[in-house]
Enzyme design. Structure first.
Site, PDB file in Angstrom:
ATOM      1  N   HIS A   1       0.815  -1.210   0.000  1.00  0.00           N
ATOM      2  CA  HIS A   1       0.000   0.000   0.000  1.00  0.00           C
ATOM      3  C   HIS A   1       0.853   1.267   0.000  1.00  0.00           C
ATOM      4  O   HIS A   1       1.942   1.293   0.555  1.00  0.00           O
ATOM      5  CB  HIS A   1      -0.902   0.036   1.229  1.00  0.00           C
ATOM      6  CG  HIS A   1      -1.808  -1.138   1.331  1.00  0.00           C
ATOM      7  ND1 HIS A   1      -2.209  -1.660   2.534  1.00  0.00           N
ATOM      8  CD2 HIS A   1      -2.393  -1.923   0.375  1.00  0.00           C
ATOM      9  CE1 HIS A   1      -3.008  -2.698   2.327  1.00  0.00           C
ATOM     10  NE2 HIS A   1      -3.132  -2.873   1.029  1.00  0.00           N
TER      11      HIS A   1
ATOM     12  N   LYS B   1       5.969   5.449   7.976  1.00  0.00           N
ATOM     13  CA  LYS B   1       5.462   4.505   8.975  1.00  0.00           C
ATOM     14  C   LYS B   1       6.608   3.912   9.789  1.00  0.00           C
ATOM     15  O   LYS B   1       7.609   3.472   9.231  1.00  0.00           O
ATOM     16  CB  LYS B   1       4.716   3.353   8.291  1.00  0.00           C
ATOM     17  CG  LYS B   1       3.505   3.800   7.500  1.00  0.00           C
ATOM     18  CD  LYS B   1       2.891   2.641   6.730  1.00  0.00           C
ATOM     19  CE  LYS B   1       1.712   3.119   5.896  1.00  0.00           C
ATOM     20  NZ  LYS B   1       1.175   2.039   5.051  1.00  0.00           N
TER      21      LYS B   1
ATOM     22  N   TYR C   1       1.651   0.303  13.999  1.00  0.00           N
ATOM     23  CA  TYR C   1       2.478   1.287  13.315  1.00  0.00           C
ATOM     24  C   TYR C   1       2.001   2.702  13.561  1.00  0.00           C
ATOM     25  O   TYR C   1       0.832   2.964  13.735  1.00  0.00           O
ATOM     26  CB  TYR C   1       2.592   1.001  11.817  1.00  0.00           C
ATOM     27  CG  TYR C   1       1.319   0.735  11.058  1.00  0.00           C
ATOM     28  CD1 TYR C   1       0.827   1.652  10.143  1.00  0.00           C
ATOM     29  CD2 TYR C   1       0.633  -0.467  11.223  1.00  0.00           C
ATOM     30  CE1 TYR C   1      -0.320   1.403   9.420  1.00  0.00           C
ATOM     31  CE2 TYR C   1      -0.516  -0.734  10.500  1.00  0.00           C
ATOM     32  CZ  TYR C   1      -0.992   0.208   9.597  1.00  0.00           C
ATOM     33  OH  TYR C   1      -2.133  -0.048   8.886  1.00  0.00           O
TER      34      TYR C   1
ATOM     35  N   ASP D   1      -6.126  -5.788  -2.603  1.00  0.00           N
ATOM     36  CA  ASP D   1      -4.745  -6.208  -2.777  1.00  0.00           C
ATOM     37  C   ASP D   1      -4.578  -7.178  -3.945  1.00  0.00           C
ATOM     38  O   ASP D   1      -3.515  -7.231  -4.563  1.00  0.00           O
ATOM     39  CB  ASP D   1      -4.206  -6.825  -1.487  1.00  0.00           C
ATOM     40  CG  ASP D   1      -4.051  -5.787  -0.383  1.00  0.00           C
ATOM     41  OD1 ASP D   1      -4.153  -4.575  -0.666  1.00  0.00           O
ATOM     42  OD2 ASP D   1      -3.841  -6.194   0.772  1.00  0.00           O
TER      43      ASP D   1
END
Length: 182
Positions: free
Chosen positions: A61, A70, A130, A169
């Site tokens: 992503h 992140k 995260y 995905d």
């Protein structure tokens, strides 16, 4: 805390120091001053937590607007975590880096803005947490195909198995159609 360079420019493996005894352990996973002293001036605005079962692959992503950096880690289980450089000016454009992150090894990975990111769960399940430098912006989220042959990620998926993917995905973009960051 150790900050270890990876083969991808600006992506770092971070190893916190854990202090343990018979009761368990304590470790600091984020301290603005520690990161600033290491050259990272970060402002996190959102924390996320996902739980996934064995064989789940999430990613790869990225957001074309509200681009997120992140700081990722695993609090239970183990994943194979991957970053792919999408920055057109970068000497590592199109290259990927993968590493095992687990509750046991307590490692973290810093994935800066301009990268596609994803992970594959290698344990029975994994809790993945995260910190993000920008908000989630679903209208600009895109997915690079996890199995794009040009990028050639070596996922630790057992032979004759296919990872479990979300609908989004499973429809990831190929490398040629993936936007680049300037």
């Amino acid at each position: 805390m150790k900050f270890i360079e990876t083969p991808l420019q600006d992506v770092y493996l971070v190893e916190p120091t854990a202090f343990g005894d018979q009761r368990g352990f304590f470790m600091e996973t984020w301290n603005i001053e520690t990161f600033r002293e290491a050259g990272f001036d970060l402002n996190f605005v959102q924390d996320n937590h996902s739980r996934s079962a064995h064989g789940i692959l999430r990613g790869l992503h990225f957001q074309t607007e509200h681009t997120q950096g992140k700081l990722v880690r695993v609090t239970s289980g183990e994943v194979f975590d991957v970053a792919v450089d999408l920055r057109s000016h970068s000497p590592t454009l199109g290259q990927w880096f993968g590493v095992s992150l687990s509750a046991e090894n307590q490692r973290m990975l810093w994935v800066p803005p301009g990268f596609a990111h994803g992970f594959y769960v290698t344990s029975d399940y994994a809790d993945f947490v995260y910190k993000c430098t920008d908000i989630y912006h679903p209208a600009s989220e895109q997915t690079l195909a996890w199995d794009d042959p040009t990028v050639g990620i070596q996922w630790p998926v057992p032979a004759k198995e296919t990872p479990q993917l979300s609908a989004k995905d499973s429809e990831g973009l190929n490398w040629a159609d993936t936007p680049r960051f300037i």
